[in-house]
Design a protein around this motif. Structure first.
Motif, short mmCIF file in Angstrom:
data_model
loop_
_atom_site.label_atom_id
_atom_site.label_comp_id
_atom_site.label_asym_id
_atom_site.label_seq_id
_atom_site.Cartn_x
_atom_site.Cartn_y
_atom_site.Cartn_z
N THR A 21 110.06 22.84 37.88
CA THR A 21 109.39 22.30 38.94
C THR A 21 110.43 22.58 40.20
O THR A 21 109.97 23.60 41.01
CB THR A 21 109.35 20.68 38.39
N CYS A 22 111.47 21.79 40.30
CA CYS A 22 112.37 22.05 41.37
C CYS A 22 113.00 23.49 41.58
O CYS A 22 112.92 24.38 42.49
CB CYS A 22 113.43 21.04 41.53
N GLY A 23 113.46 23.83 40.38
CA GLY A 23 114.04 25.31 40.24
C GLY A 23 113.05 26.43 40.96
O GLY A 23 113.23 27.11 41.57
N ASN A 24 111.90 26.36 40.45
CA ASN A 24 110.72 27.27 40.86
C ASN A 24 110.37 27.18 42.45
O ASN A 24 110.27 28.03 43.08
CB ASN A 24 109.39 27.04 40.05
N LEU A 25 110.29 25.88 42.60
CA LEU A 25 110.06 25.66 44.09
C LEU A 25 110.97 26.04 44.98
O LEU A 25 110.92 26.72 46.07
CB LEU A 25 109.88 23.88 44.34
N MET A 26 112.54 25.82 44.68
CA MET A 26 113.26 26.25 45.46
C MET A 26 113.40 27.89 45.74
O MET A 26 113.62 28.51 46.62
CB MET A 26 114.63 25.52 45.11
N LYS A 27 112.99 28.38 44.34
CA LYS A 27 112.99 30.14 44.41
C LYS A 27 112.02 30.57 45.41
O LYS A 27 112.30 31.50 46.05
CB LYS A 27 112.72 30.28 42.99
N VAL A 28 110.84 29.96 45.22
CA VAL A 28 109.91 30.44 46.17
C VAL A 28 110.32 30.04 47.63
O VAL A 28 110.04 31.16 48.48
CB VAL A 28 108.52 29.62 45.68
N ARG A 29 110.99 29.35 47.83
CA ARG A 29 111.16 29.00 49.11
C ARG A 29 112.29 29.72 49.75
O ARG A 29 112.14 30.14 51.04
CB ARG A 29 111.72 27.21 49.40
N ARG A 30 113.13 29.98 48.80
CA ARG A 30 114.25 30.97 49.31
C ARG A 30 113.83 32.35 49.49
O ARG A 30 113.99 33.09 50.49
CB ARG A 30 115.07 31.18 48.20
N PHE A 31 112.53 32.66 48.83
CA PHE A 31 111.84 34.25 48.78
C PHE A 31 111.15 34.06 50.07
O PHE A 31 111.14 35.28 50.93
CB PHE A 31 111.10 34.11 47.58
N ARG A 32 110.58 32.90 50.54
CA ARG A 32 109.62 32.99 51.64
C ARG A 32 110.66 33.13 53.00
O ARG A 32 110.35 33.86 53.85
CB ARG A 32 109.03 31.69 51.75
#
Ligand SMILES: [Zn+2]
Length: 185
Positions: free
Chosen positions: A165-176
């Motif tokens: 959940t949060c791990g993935n979400l933050m990974k996507v945000r960092r990528f963006r």
């Protein structure tokens, strides 16, 4: 099974996927029933309105303690004082119990009340500290989540409540963000 005190502390839910606004689940009878059932406790549902204030106050205090320990703070006398205040609220009786072939020493709350539940949450918090888990207490690094959890990884590297959940979400945000920064150059 997750720790009782941690489940209790997480009764303040945050919209981790969105803007992080908080929803207090403590007054919700559904939350109360599920929590009591999971931890084999009994107390009136819905909790009496007169007790909700104290229930929330101690919950907020546990979250504050968790945050302080997560930030590297140490356990203090006032912290123990606040915990003792809850422990003294209800009496328990010791009891020998047989689980399969395992003998265990258990204690049984003598009151069917939220007072007893708060005392159990306080006792469970002390148990975590006494067994050296204090340095494993974390608050999820997604600032909109702040879920309390114990880092059970060997190298103590767990930053998010859940990778999925949060791990993935933050990974996507960092990528963006990286992508945005790249586009701007
Ligand atoms: Zn989280």
């Amino acid at each position: 099974m997750s720790e009782l005190w941690i489940d209790y502390a997480n009764s303040l839910w945050h919209d981790w996927r969105g803007d992080g606004h908080a929803i207090d689940k403590l007054p919700q009878p559904e939350w109360q029933s599920a929590f009591l059932q999971k931890h084999r406790l009994t107390a009136p549902v819905p909790a009496p309105a007169t007790e909700l204030e104290e229930m929330a106050r101690f919950r907020d205090l546990l979250r504050e303690f968790a945050q302080r320990l997560y930030e590297g703070g140490s356990v203090t006398e006032p912290m123990m004082g606040a915990v003792n205040e809850q422990l003294q609220r209800s009496a328990v009786v010791r009891r020998a119990a047989l689980h399969g072939e395992d003998v265990r020493l258990e204690w049984q709350p003598q009151e069917n009340s939220w007072n007893a539940v708060l005392a159990e949450a306080a006792a469970d918090f002390v148990k975590s500290l006494a067994s050296g888990l204090g340095s494993r207490i974390r608050l999820c690094d997604n600032d909109n989540c702040k879920w309390v959890f114990l880092d059970d990884t060997r190298n103590r590297s767990k930053r998010y409540c859940e990778d999925k959940t949060c791990g993935n979400l933050m990974k996507v945000r960092r990528f963006r963000e990286r992508k945005k920064a790249g586009d701007a150059e």
